[in-house]
Design a protein around this motif. Structure first.
Motif, PDB file in Angstrom:
ATOM      1  N   SER A 105       6.932  54.587 -52.708  1.00 57.34           N
ATOM      2  CA  SER A 105       8.368  54.308 -52.638  1.00 57.34           C
ATOM      3  C   SER A 105       8.639  52.922 -53.214  1.00 57.34           C
ATOM      4  CB  SER A 105       8.826  54.351 -51.171  1.00 57.34           C
ATOM      5  OG  SER A 105       8.237  53.255 -50.478  1.00 57.34           O
ATOM      6  N   ALA A 106       9.928  52.664 -53.463  1.00 60.06           N
ATOM      7  CA  ALA A 106      10.346  51.357 -53.992  1.00 60.06           C
ATOM      8  C   ALA A 106      11.198  50.685 -52.928  1.00 60.06           C
ATOM      9  CB  ALA A 106      11.156  51.548 -55.260  1.00 60.06           C
ATOM     10  N   LYS A 107      10.927  49.413 -52.683  1.00 59.72           N
ATOM     11  CA  LYS A 107      11.695  48.682 -51.668  1.00 59.72           C
ATOM     12  C   LYS A 107      12.767  47.852 -52.355  1.00 59.72           C
ATOM     13  CE  LYS A 107       7.997  48.429 -48.225  1.00 59.72           C
ATOM     14  NZ  LYS A 107       8.570  49.656 -47.595  1.00 59.72           N
ATOM     15  N   LEU A 108      13.967  47.823 -51.721  1.00 59.91           N
ATOM     16  CA  LEU A 108      15.070  47.021 -52.227  1.00 59.91           C
ATOM     17  C   LEU A 108      15.634  46.252 -51.036  1.00 59.91           C
ATOM     18  CD1 LEU A 108      17.044  46.477 -54.634  1.00 59.91           C
ATOM     19  CD2 LEU A 108      18.390  48.427 -53.819  1.00 59.91           C
ATOM     20  N   THR A 109      15.713  44.942 -51.166  1.00 62.07           N
ATOM     21  CA  THR A 109      16.278  44.155 -50.069  1.00 62.07           C
ATOM     22  C   THR A 109      17.666  43.667 -50.501  1.00 62.07           C
ATOM     23  OG1 THR A 109      14.065  43.432 -49.484  1.00 62.07           O
ATOM     24  CG2 THR A 109      15.917  42.189 -48.549  1.00 62.07           C
ATOM     25  N   LEU A 110      18.681  44.051 -49.723  1.00 62.34           N
ATOM     26  CA  LEU A 110      20.058  43.653 -50.055  1.00 62.34           C
ATOM     27  C   LEU A 110      20.674  43.033 -48.816  1.00 62.34           C
ATOM     28  CD1 LEU A 110      21.314  46.799 -52.005  1.00 62.34           C
ATOM     29  CD2 LEU A 110      20.977  44.499 -52.945  1.00 62.34           C
ATOM     30  N   GLU A 111      21.132  41.788 -48.959  1.00 61.12           N
ATOM     31  CA  GLU A 111      21.772  41.088 -47.823  1.00 61.12           C
ATOM     32  C   GLU A 111      20.933  41.218 -46.556  1.00 61.12           C
ATOM     33  OE1 GLU A 111      26.231  41.871 -49.672  1.00 61.12           O
ATOM     34  OE2 GLU A 111      25.361  43.313 -48.272  1.00 61.12           O
ATOM     35  N   GLY A 112      19.609  41.006 -46.746  1.00 61.20           N
ATOM     36  CA  GLY A 112      18.700  40.951 -45.595  1.00 61.20           C
ATOM     37  C   GLY A 112      18.280  42.316 -45.090  1.00 61.20           C
ATOM     38  N   ILE A 113      18.840  43.385 -45.669  1.00 65.87           N
ATOM     39  CA  ILE A 113      18.445  44.734 -45.206  1.00 65.87           C
ATOM     40  C   ILE A 113      17.484  45.338 -46.223  1.00 65.87           C
ATOM     41  CG2 ILE A 113      19.300  47.052 -44.573  1.00 65.87           C
ATOM     42  CD1 ILE A 113      22.039  45.751 -44.032  1.00 65.87           C
ATOM     43  N   GLU A 114      16.400  45.936 -45.725  1.00 69.25           N
ATOM     44  CA  GLU A 114      15.405  46.507 -46.635  1.00 69.25           C
ATOM     45  C   GLU A 114      15.628  48.021 -46.757  1.00 69.25           C
ATOM     46  OE1 GLU A 114      11.178  44.843 -46.974  1.00 69.25           O
ATOM     47  OE2 GLU A 114      10.906  46.799 -45.943  1.00 69.25           O
ATOM     48  N   TYR A 115      15.627  48.502 -47.970  1.00 74.99           N
ATOM     49  CA  TYR A 115      15.807  49.944 -48.194  1.00 74.99           C
ATOM     50  C   TYR A 115      14.586  50.487 -48.920  1.00 74.99           C
ATOM     51  CZ  TYR A 115      20.740  48.655 -47.465  1.00 74.99           C
ATOM     52  OH  TYR A 115      21.909  48.149 -46.962  1.00 74.99           O
ATOM     53  N   ASP A 116      14.198  51.701 -48.606  1.00 71.17           N
ATOM     54  CA  ASP A 116      13.110  52.388 -49.319  1.00 71.17           C
ATOM     55  C   ASP A 116      13.695  53.517 -50.156  1.00 71.17           C
ATOM     56  OD1 ASP A 116      10.697  51.962 -46.696  1.00 71.17           O
ATOM     57  OD2 ASP A 116      10.700  51.161 -48.741  1.00 71.17           O
ATOM     58  N   PHE A 117      13.254  53.593 -51.397  1.00 69.40           N
ATOM     59  CA  PHE A 117      13.695  54.715 -52.229  1.00 69.40           C
ATOM     60  C   PHE A 117      12.464  55.463 -52.730  1.00 69.40           C
ATOM     61  CE2 PHE A 117      18.155  54.026 -52.212  1.00 69.40           C
ATOM     62  CZ  PHE A 117      18.311  52.658 -51.996  1.00 69.40           C
ATOM     63  N   PRO A 118      12.527  56.803 -52.732  1.00 68.78           N
ATOM     64  CA  PRO A 118      11.337  57.586 -53.128  1.00 68.78           C
ATOM     65  C   PRO A 118      11.010  57.395 -54.609  1.00 68.78           C
ATOM     66  CG  PRO A 118      13.221  59.035 -52.679  1.00 68.78           C
ATOM     67  CD  PRO A 118      13.650  57.655 -52.302  1.00 68.78           C
ATOM     68  N   ILE A 119       9.731  57.570 -54.934  1.00 63.53           N
ATOM     69  CA  ILE A 119       9.292  57.505 -56.330  1.00 63.53           C
ATOM     70  C   ILE A 119       9.097  58.932 -56.829  1.00 63.53           C
ATOM     71  CG2 ILE A 119       7.375  56.843 -57.858  1.00 63.53           C
ATOM     72  CD1 ILE A 119       8.984  54.452 -56.958  1.00 63.53           C
ATOM     73  N   VAL A 120       9.615  59.215 -58.035  1.00 61.57           N
ATOM     74  CA  VAL A 120       9.418  60.531 -58.663  1.00 61.57           C
ATOM     75  C   VAL A 120       8.313  60.370 -59.708  1.00 61.57           C
ATOM     76  CG1 VAL A 120      10.490  62.317 -60.082  1.00 61.57           C
ATOM     77  CG2 VAL A 120      11.862  61.102 -58.387  1.00 61.57           C
ATOM     78  N   ARG A 121       7.321  61.260 -59.671  1.00 58.47           N
ATOM     79  CA  ARG A 121       6.204  61.161 -60.625  1.00 58.47           C
ATOM     80  C   ARG A 121       6.243  62.344 -61.582  1.00 58.47           C
ATOM     81  NH1 ARG A 121       1.313  58.732 -60.646  1.00 58.47           N
ATOM     82  NH2 ARG A 121       1.644  57.893 -58.551  1.00 58.47           N
ATOM     83  N   GLY A 122       6.245  62.059 -62.905  1.00 54.11           N
ATOM     84  CA  GLY A 122       6.257  63.150 -63.891  1.00 54.11           C
ATOM     85  C   GLY A 122       4.867  63.725 -64.099  1.00 54.11           C
ATOM     86  N   SER A 123       4.778  64.854 -64.793  1.00 49.74           N
ATOM     87  CA  SER A 123       3.477  65.525 -64.956  1.00 49.74           C
ATOM     88  C   SER A 123       2.534  64.739 -65.871  1.00 49.74           C
ATOM     89  CB  SER A 123       3.671  66.944 -65.506  1.00 49.74           C
ATOM     90  OG  SER A 123       4.603  66.944 -66.544  1.00 49.74           O
ATOM     91  N   GLU A 124       3.036  63.730 -66.572  1.00 45.27           N
ATOM     92  CA  GLU A 124       2.169  62.861 -67.374  1.00 45.27           C
ATOM     93  C   GLU A 124       2.011  61.497 -66.699  1.00 45.27           C
ATOM     94  OE1 GLU A 124       0.915  65.394 -70.350  1.00 45.27           O
ATOM     95  OE2 GLU A 124       0.389  63.266 -70.113  1.00 45.27           O
ATOM     96  N   GLY A 125       2.431  61.446 -65.415  1.00 46.46           N
ATOM     97  CA  GLY A 125       2.192  60.216 -64.650  1.00 46.46           C
ATOM     98  C   GLY A 125       3.298  59.190 -64.754  1.00 46.46           C
TER      99      GLY A 125
END
Ligand code: SDX
Length: 429
Positions: A5-25
């Motif tokens: 996942s990718a973490k994003l911190t905005l105004e002190g709040i941390e968010y996780d976003f999923p990572i999408v992986r293609g068939s070639e990586g």
């Protein structure tokens, strides 16, 4: 370590976003919930870092110069397959067996003529009309003749409109050329192959027999394959955008034709020849023109150079460089513009400016030389590009409509205009 996942911190709040992986990586951050969760959007003018879809049609590795249609390398398809095989592969996902190929080719051949009424369209256009304008207009008009096959979700209607469009685009294109030179329109000959029919309709005249040179037919087939698809390029992204409103295939492809027309996209093959002609007329001083291309204050660019994705070399340019030499040799033609193009490539690829910006010849740099050798007029160059790109547009339109998760494309924006203000009566302004 596989990133999850990718973490994003905005105004002190941390968010996780999923990572999408293609068939070639290749990896992407899935930000579909970004606005719901953070109230923020991303900004990426030109979409250089934004994926608009997951697609199984074409894979490009711009660093390695890799291009594959449904997993098959372009070099293999150009050497072994026909354009009709590649069109079937792009649209339906697999290379056809003999029975599928015969059925597909047979059906397309039976749709090559256009309604006689449509021929009157050409009468009202000026002779100097650019054929891309005609191509888009007539393709759009097809939706008024074939109201029985417009539903993007009826498999039979989708099949019929796909075959109709593949069959009729070359006829529509050739008719526009004949209109521009005041010659009689030449009907398709269904005993000919797809590329041979294009050459026949373009260059035959009723007064004489016309034979298609097999080497030129093969070069034409290769040229169409080379242009078959190229993932989310400007015109294909347009097709997906327009098609996402559930517009019919004819309307959607008519929009793709107009996007392709631009000189930064499919119109570049026409712009390359105009550039090479200007250099030739100017005495062939390549150093002067390369310096112009490097000069930030000069709007001149080396047309046919540079690419949003390919940052080493465009594999299609490599194939076409050899093909252009072959066609010119076979036709016993010497084109000074080819000499200029080869020298220009040699000079540019030794220049720090081009190396630093990773600007290499793209598909349009050599394609125009082949078309010129075959006798196509300049204005028809982007039209031939459209003929090649048609199965790619169709494939993406079909892939999008076959996906139950498809939504209408509707990007957001960052507003930078006036804040609220009051209306002022005209006498007080
Ligand atoms: C096609 O997307 C696809 O897949 C397209 C296509 C397909 O099959 O569908 O591959 C077909 O459209 C090929 C491209 C055909 N167009 C041209 O040949 C036109 C000339 N090339 C450029 O205009 C340009 O390279 C683009 C449009 C192709 C790419 O533009 P980008 O990715 O937006 O890159 P850019 O314009 O931001 O350029 C980056 C830098 C700039 O310099 P800086 O501002 O960073 O200092 O490189 C320079 C540009 O000035 N640059 C060039 C140049 N192309 C880019 N300088 C001189 N000559 C050029 N050709």
């Amino acid at each position: 370590m596989s990133v999850k996942s990718a973490k994003l911190t905005l105004e002190g709040i941390e968010y996780d976003f999923p990572i999408v992986r293609g068939s070639e990586g290749e990896l992407g951050i899935d930000i579909r919930k970004l606005r719901d969760r953070t109230g923020m959007i991303t900004l990426d003018e030109g979409f250089g870092s934004t994926g608009s879809a997951k697609s199984a049609i074409t894979y490009i590795d711009g660093e390695q110069g890799i291009l594959r249609y449904r997993g098959y390398p372009i070099e293999e398809l150009c050497g072994k397959a026909s354009f009709m095989e590649v069109a079937y592969l792009l649209i339906y996902g697999e290379l056809p067996n003999e029975q599928q190929y015969e059925q597909f080719g047979g059906s397309v051949r039976r749709h090559t003529m256009i309604m006689e009424d449509i021929k009157r369209y050409y009468d009202v256009w000026p002779r100097h009309a650019h054929p891309m304008a005609l191509l888009s207009s007539v393709v759009s008009a097809l939706s008024t003749y074939y109201e029985d096959s417009l539903d993007p979700f009826d498999p039979h209607q989708v099949q019929v409109s796909i075959h109709r469009l593949l069959a009729k685009l070359p006829t529509i294109a050739a008719f526009s050329y004949k209109k521009s030179i005041g010659q009689p329109k030449i009907y398709p000959l269904n005993k000919l192959s797809y590329p041979a029919n294009i050459l026949h309709m373009m260059f035959a005249v009723p007064a004489e027999d016309y034979g298609v040179d097999p080497d030129v037919e093969r070069a034409m087939d290769k040229l169409l394959i080379i242009h078959g698809d190229h993932e989310q390029n400007c015109s294909t992204a347009t097709v997906r955008m327009v098609g996402s409103s559930q517009a019919n295939l004819f309307a959607t492809v008519a929009a793709g034709v107009l996007a392709l027309w631009g000189p930064l996209h499919g119109g570049a093959n026409q712009a390359v020849i105009e550039m090479l002609e200007a250099i030739h007329t100017d005495g062939g001083d390549l150093r002067k023109w390369v310096d112009k291309a490097k000069d930030k204050d000069d709007p001149f660019r080396l047309m046919g150079f540079g690419h949003r994705v390919y940052k080493n070399f465009d594999p299609r340019s490599t194939i076409l460089r050899e093909a252009s030499r072959g066609v010119l040799d076979k036709l016993g033609k010497h084109d000074p513009l080819l000499d200029i193009a080869i020298k220009l490539e040699e000079i540019a690829l030794k220049e720090d400016y081009f190396l630093e910006k990773r600007l290499y010849p793209n598909v349009d740099f050599y394609s125009g030389l082949i078309l010129r050798a075959m006798g196509f007029p300049l204005k028809m160059f982007p039209v031939v590009f459209a003929l090649g790109r048609l199965p790619g547009w169709i494939a993406h339109w079909k892939e999008m409509n076959d996906d139950p998760n498809t939504r209408i494309a509707r990007p957001r924006q960052i507003y930078v205009g006036h804040n609220e203000r009051k209306y002022v009566p005209i006498q007080e302004r």
